[in-house]
Scaffold this motif. Structure first.
Motif, short mmCIF file in Angstrom:
data_model
loop_
_atom_site.label_atom_id
_atom_site.label_comp_id
_atom_site.label_asym_id
_atom_site.label_seq_id
_atom_site.Cartn_x
_atom_site.Cartn_y
_atom_site.Cartn_z
N ASP A 44 -69.68 46.80 10.85
CA ASP A 44 -69.97 47.40 12.16
C ASP A 44 -69.45 48.82 12.37
O ASP A 44 -69.92 49.50 13.29
CB ASP A 44 -69.43 46.48 13.27
CG ASP A 44 -70.36 45.29 13.50
OD1 ASP A 44 -71.47 45.29 12.94
OD2 ASP A 44 -69.97 44.36 14.22
N GLU A 133 -66.55 34.57 14.65
CA GLU A 133 -66.83 35.47 15.77
C GLU A 133 -68.16 35.16 16.44
O GLU A 133 -68.70 35.99 17.17
CB GLU A 133 -66.79 36.93 15.30
CG GLU A 133 -67.65 37.24 14.07
CD GLU A 133 -67.52 38.69 13.59
OE1 GLU A 133 -66.91 39.53 14.27
OE2 GLU A 133 -68.06 38.99 12.50
N ASP A 164 -67.26 40.37 19.05
CA ASP A 164 -68.54 39.67 18.92
C ASP A 164 -68.55 38.39 19.74
O ASP A 164 -69.56 38.07 20.39
CB ASP A 164 -68.85 39.38 17.45
CG ASP A 164 -69.55 40.56 16.80
OD1 ASP A 164 -70.66 40.89 17.26
OD2 ASP A 164 -69.00 41.15 15.88
MG LIG Z 1 -67.44 41.54 14.75
#
Ligand SMILES: [Mg+2]
Ligand SMILES: CC(C)(COP(=O)(O)OP(=O)(O)OC[C@H]1O[C@@H](n2cnc3c(N)ncnc32)[C@H](O)[C@@H]1OP(=O)(O)O)[C@@H](O)C(=O)NCCC(=O)NCCSC(=O)C[C@H](O)C(=O)O
Length: 301
Positions: A44, A133, A164
């Motif tokens: 990410d 997550e 998340d």
């Molecule tokens: Mg994450």
């Protein structure tokens, strides 16, 4: 004293810093930081159009000077994404200590990667870490952790990702994480049942030292081995909170001495100044002292 650590894994994982693989300055800086491990992130923190460049950065990073005394973990993109296969190829070429799988939903996500690594003849020393997550990841965390029962499965550590999880569930970031605690404790139970480590989630407000202290204290009290970090400024506090304090070491040493006393021979329970201690406390005390020794033997970065 028994020199074999009797409880949990003994890789120090108090402070596990995420370093975006696209950020050359951060990669370089990781050599001089006093964290126990680094997660070299391809997921990410790297924009889609920069994934290839980030992989090249990691090739150069691994060809350079070794990261002394720190575990190196590469976080890949999901294998179901367009980036996952190339990331996994990179992992099999660079052989870090572990590969971190994002958004693990069920045991198959782990066993599929184990199979791919075995098929590629990647040595078993390369372990698997899994991010918990997603709602399904939390629901299935016991079964996910159970895949770690055999060394061949490679699963070694679960890492909670609350950004998340909050996004998927709508739970708001609140002090004390009260609505998240039941899910965090599910992760702890799962790792303890199967002899793995768990790392607490990142704390985003890296300039809020007080809030970070509170959250580290909470994570340690819950049973996490350490915390995933995003900024070098968080390392010292994580090392302090997730390592034993001087008081804890002194107490552990007192328990060890009490059981070493010939008067305790053959006893499973003793009276230590008005407090009951059992041999199970001796096991805990030996583990804590062993961890303290590992920490003091660690060379500063
Ligand atoms: Mg994450
Ligand atoms: C958050 C940041 C973008 C802030 O960066 P920056 O503005 O550069 O901060 P500073 O100016 O305060 O930085 C001071 C110096 O420290 C270096 N630095 C900063 N961060 C790192 C790092 N992570 N590793 C190594 N070095 C770092 C800077 O280069 C400065 O150095 P110098 O030039 O010598 O002064 C940034 O901190 C950052 O990008 N952090 C990591 C972000 C990241 O990895 N995100 C992904 C992980 S989070 C996650 O996984 C969430 C999870 O999935 C979930 O769902 O919850």
């Amino acid at each position: 004293m028994n020199q074999t650590p009797p409880l949990c894994s003994f890789n120090l994982r108090r402070s596990v810093l995420s370093v975006p693989a696209i950020n050359l300055r951060a990669l370089e800086k990781s050599h001089s930081l006093d964290c126990d491990a680094v997660i070299l992130d391809l997921e990410d923190s790297v924009a889609p159009e920069k994934k290839a460049e980030a992989r090249e950065n990691l090739r150069r990073f691994f060809a350079g000077p070794p990261l002394e005394g720190k575990e190196r973990i590469i976080r890949i993109n999901s294998l179901s994404s367009e980036f996952g296969a190339a990331d996994l190829d990179l992992v099999t070429a660079l052989l870090p200590d572990a590969v971190l799988l994002p958004k693990v939903d069920d045991p198959r996500d782990v066993t599929d990667i184990s199979d791919l690594l075995a098929d590629a003849d990647v040595p078993e020393e390369l372990r698997i870490w899994a991010m918990i997550e997603t709602p399904r990841g939390v629901l299935n965390v016991g079964a996910i952790a159970e895949t770690g029962r055999t060394p061949a499965s490679r699963l070694d550590c679960l890492v909670v990702g609350l950004n998340d999880l909050r996004k998927e569930t709508g739970v708001l970031p609140q002090p004390g994480r009260s609505f998240l605690v039941p899910w965090l404790m599910q992760v702890i139970l799962a790792v303890k049942a199967y002899g793995l480590d768990a790392l607490d989630s990142v704390f985003n407000d890296f300039q809020d030292a007080e809030g970070f202290d509170v959250e580290c204290g909470q994570g340690r009290a819950m049973g996490f081995a350490g915390k995933m970090l995003i900024h070098p400024g968080q390392i010292a506090a994580a090392n302090r909170h997730f390592g034993p304090s001087a008081e804890e070491i002194a107490e552990a040493q007192a328990i060890i001495s009490a059981f070493a006393d010939p008067a305790a021979e053959g006893l499973n329970v003793i009276n230590a100044d008005g407090r009951m201690i059992e041999r199970l406390h001796l096991v805990q005390a030996e583990a804590l002292v062993h961890k303290a020794r590992l920490i003091s033997a660690r060379k500063p970065a």
